[in-house]
Design a protein around this motif. Structure first.
Motif, PDB file in Angstrom:
ATOM      1  N   ARG A   1       0.943  -1.660   0.269  1.00 30.05           N
ATOM      2  CA  ARG A   1      -0.195  -0.140  -0.295  1.00 30.05           C
ATOM      3  C   ARG A   1       0.534   1.401  -0.223  1.00 30.05           C
ATOM      4  O   ARG A   1       0.761   2.058  -0.258  1.00 30.05           O
ATOM      5  CB  ARG A   1      -0.666  -0.228   1.299  1.00 30.05           C
ATOM      6  CG  ARG A   1      -1.482   0.773   1.734  1.00 30.05           C
ATOM      7  CD  ARG A   1      -2.727   1.634   0.796  1.00 30.05           C
ATOM      8  NE  ARG A   1      -3.159   2.527   0.983  1.00 30.05           N
ATOM      9  CZ  ARG A   1      -2.195   4.464   1.006  1.00 30.05           C
ATOM     10  NH1 ARG A   1      -1.048   4.545   0.373  1.00 30.05           N
ATOM     11  NH2 ARG A   1      -2.927   5.511   1.681  1.00 30.05           N
TER      12      ARG A   1
ATOM     13  N   VAL B   1      -9.117   1.972  -1.098  1.00 28.99           N
ATOM     14  CA  VAL B   1      -7.883   1.730  -0.938  1.00 28.99           C
ATOM     15  C   VAL B   1      -7.549   0.827   0.777  1.00 28.99           C
ATOM     16  O   VAL B   1      -7.544  -0.579   0.272  1.00 28.99           O
ATOM     17  CB  VAL B   1      -6.662   2.180  -1.365  1.00 28.99           C
ATOM     18  CG1 VAL B   1      -4.822   1.299  -0.457  1.00 28.99           C
ATOM     19  CG2 VAL B   1      -6.350   2.638  -2.660  1.00 28.99           C
TER      20      VAL B   1
ATOM     21  N   TRP C   1      -7.683  -3.091  -1.089  1.00 25.68           N
ATOM     22  CA  TRP C   1      -6.143  -3.553  -1.584  1.00 25.68           C
ATOM     23  C   TRP C   1      -6.533  -4.465  -0.135  1.00 25.68           C
ATOM     24  O   TRP C   1      -6.077  -4.420   1.377  1.00 25.68           O
ATOM     25  CB  TRP C   1      -5.591  -2.502  -1.487  1.00 25.68           C
ATOM     26  CG  TRP C   1      -5.341  -2.195  -2.754  1.00 25.68           C
ATOM     27  CD1 TRP C   1      -6.325  -2.168  -3.943  1.00 25.68           C
ATOM     28  CD2 TRP C   1      -4.748  -1.208  -3.467  1.00 25.68           C
ATOM     29  NE1 TRP C   1      -6.436  -1.417  -4.874  1.00 25.68           N
ATOM     30  CE2 TRP C   1      -5.171  -0.525  -5.028  1.00 25.68           C
ATOM     31  CE3 TRP C   1      -3.500  -0.349  -2.812  1.00 25.68           C
ATOM     32  CZ2 TRP C   1      -4.620  -0.128  -5.094  1.00 25.68           C
ATOM     33  CZ3 TRP C   1      -2.543   0.858  -3.562  1.00 25.68           C
ATOM     34  CH2 TRP C   1      -3.316   0.504  -5.191  1.00 25.68           C
ATOM     35  N   PRO C   2      -5.156  -5.375  -0.546  1.00 24.90           N
ATOM     36  CA  PRO C   2      -5.070  -6.244  -2.101  1.00 24.90           C
ATOM     37  C   PRO C   2      -6.019  -6.357  -1.971  1.00 24.90           C
ATOM     38  O   PRO C   2      -7.061  -7.168  -1.528  1.00 24.90           O
ATOM     39  CB  PRO C   2      -3.624  -7.303  -1.742  1.00 24.90           C
ATOM     40  CG  PRO C   2      -3.548  -7.238  -0.324  1.00 24.90           C
ATOM     41  CD  PRO C   2      -4.234  -6.779   0.353  1.00 24.90           C
TER      42      PRO C   2
ATOM     43  N   THR D   1      -8.912  -2.138  -9.117  1.00 28.42           N
ATOM     44  CA  THR D   1      -7.531  -0.722 -10.323  1.00 28.42           C
ATOM     45  C   THR D   1      -8.089   0.595  -9.730  1.00 28.42           C
ATOM     46  O   THR D   1      -9.713   0.995  -9.673  1.00 28.42           O
ATOM     47  CB  THR D   1      -7.387  -1.177 -11.067  1.00 28.42           C
ATOM     48  OG1 THR D   1      -6.958  -2.509 -11.446  1.00 28.42           O
ATOM     49  CG2 THR D   1      -6.254  -0.493 -11.727  1.00 28.42           C
TER      50      THR D   1
ATOM     51  N   ARG E   1      -3.170  -1.366  -8.730  1.00 31.91           N
ATOM     52  CA  ARG E   1      -3.343  -2.385  -8.266  1.00 31.91           C
ATOM     53  C   ARG E   1      -2.906  -3.278  -7.632  1.00 31.91           C
ATOM     54  O   ARG E   1      -1.015  -3.017  -7.405  1.00 31.91           O
ATOM     55  CB  ARG E   1      -4.495  -2.997  -9.640  1.00 31.91           C
ATOM     56  CG  ARG E   1      -4.765  -4.331  -8.519  1.00 31.91           C
ATOM     57  CD  ARG E   1      -6.241  -4.903  -9.421  1.00 31.91           C
ATOM     58  NE  ARG E   1      -5.517  -5.884  -9.723  1.00 31.91           N
ATOM     59  CZ  ARG E   1      -5.437  -7.578  -9.531  1.00 31.91           C
ATOM     60  NH1 ARG E   1      -6.223  -7.245  -8.368  1.00 31.91           N
ATOM     61  NH2 ARG E   1      -4.484  -8.148  -9.790  1.00 31.91           N
ATOM     62  N   MET E   2      -2.978  -3.475  -6.116  1.00 30.12           N
ATOM     63  CA  MET E   2      -2.110  -4.882  -5.518  1.00 30.12           C
ATOM     64  C   MET E   2      -2.672  -6.066  -4.784  1.00 30.12           C
ATOM     65  O   MET E   2      -4.014  -5.756  -4.801  1.00 30.12           O
ATOM     66  CB  MET E   2      -1.872  -3.544  -3.985  1.00 30.12           C
ATOM     67  CG  MET E   2      -1.154  -4.581  -3.232  1.00 30.12           C
ATOM     68  SD  MET E   2      -1.370  -3.729  -1.065  1.00 30.12           S
ATOM     69  CE  MET E   2      -0.258  -5.126  -0.679  1.00 30.12           C
TER      70      MET E   2
ATOM     71  N   SER F   1     -10.558  -6.997 -12.937  1.00 28.27           N
ATOM     72  CA  SER F   1     -10.397  -5.976 -11.201  1.00 28.27           C
ATOM     73  C   SER F   1     -11.439  -5.288 -12.254  1.00 28.27           C
ATOM     74  O   SER F   1     -11.968  -4.993 -13.297  1.00 28.27           O
ATOM     75  CB  SER F   1      -8.970  -5.306 -11.062  1.00 28.27           C
ATOM     76  OG  SER F   1      -8.897  -4.689 -12.556  1.00 28.27           O
TER      77      SER F   1
END
Length: 212
Positions: free
Chosen positions: A68, A86, A90-91, A95, A118-119, A177
């Motif tokens: 992150r 996020v 995330w993850p 996106t 993205r993660m 995503s």
């Protein structure tokens, strides 16, 4: 070369080989939580060009990150809505399209100063990304061909254009995503995939739906 990451020793060799390949500017294929991706060092323009050539297209390439905190070093500024999304997803299969820092020396295509980041939620991808730094990553298929279900299927399509293939025994979601654009004064879903509009609106109620 293809590495079977279900075997611990081969997994370690494969990840090391992938990290070395990216540092040289070569292409690698690795699993993400959604699909198999073909990746290159985001800061090597010739590698990004090679990625597009392998796929048979010319298009902007998204970027995957391994943490992150990496995001903060890539963006010009991150709106609160983006931070909330996020933090929530995330993850995972989210996106976000953000304005990238103007000081970054990369060429990801005609992005008008933006980047899609993205993660991924996959241990192999994260282990590679944490060593290589940001990677330009797209789906590991040629244009017009189906998304590969395995690393072997990706190799059948991409062949020797890719130096290292990392195979995982686990099933991937095989969905794209969800993409959210936060570069304007509003927050807009560009594409729905692994996350639904309802899930996004639980975090950012005002998010706009994709334009048909």
């Amino acid at each position: 070369m293809l590495y079977d990451c279900s075997q611990l020793a081969e997994r370690e060799r494969g990840i090391a080989a992938a990290i070395e390949a990216v540092s040289r500017g070569d292409l690698v294929v690795m699993p993400t939580d959604t699909i198999y991706g073909i990746g290159a060092d985001a800061f090597k323009s010739w590698s990004v060009t090679a990625l597009n050539n392998a796929k048979g297209r010319t298009a902007p390439v998204p970027v995957l990150v391994g943490s992150r905190h990496t995001l903060d070093g890539l963006v010009f500024g991150l709106p609160q809505a983006a931070r909330d999304l996020v933090d929530a997803f995330w993850p995972g299969p989210l996106t976000i399209v953000v304005e990238h820092a103007p000081s970054l020396q990369w060429d990801l295509g005609s992005t008008d100063g933006t980047v899609a980041v993205r993660m991924p939620l996959h241990p192999i991808a994260l282990e590679v990304l944490r060593e290589t730094g940001p990677m330009a990553v797209s789906s590991a298929n040629k244009v017009g061909q189906p998304l590969p279900q395995t690393a072997e299927e990706a190799r059948d399509q991409l062949g020797y254009a890719v130096s290292v293939y990392l195979s995982t025994p686990t099933d991937l979601d095989n969905v794209t995503s969800t993409i959210v654009d936060v570069t304007e004064n509003r927050v807009r879903a560009v594409r729905l995939g692994g996350l639904s509009l309802d899930q996004l609106r639980e975090v950012v109620p005002a998010i706009e739906e994709p334009v048909s």
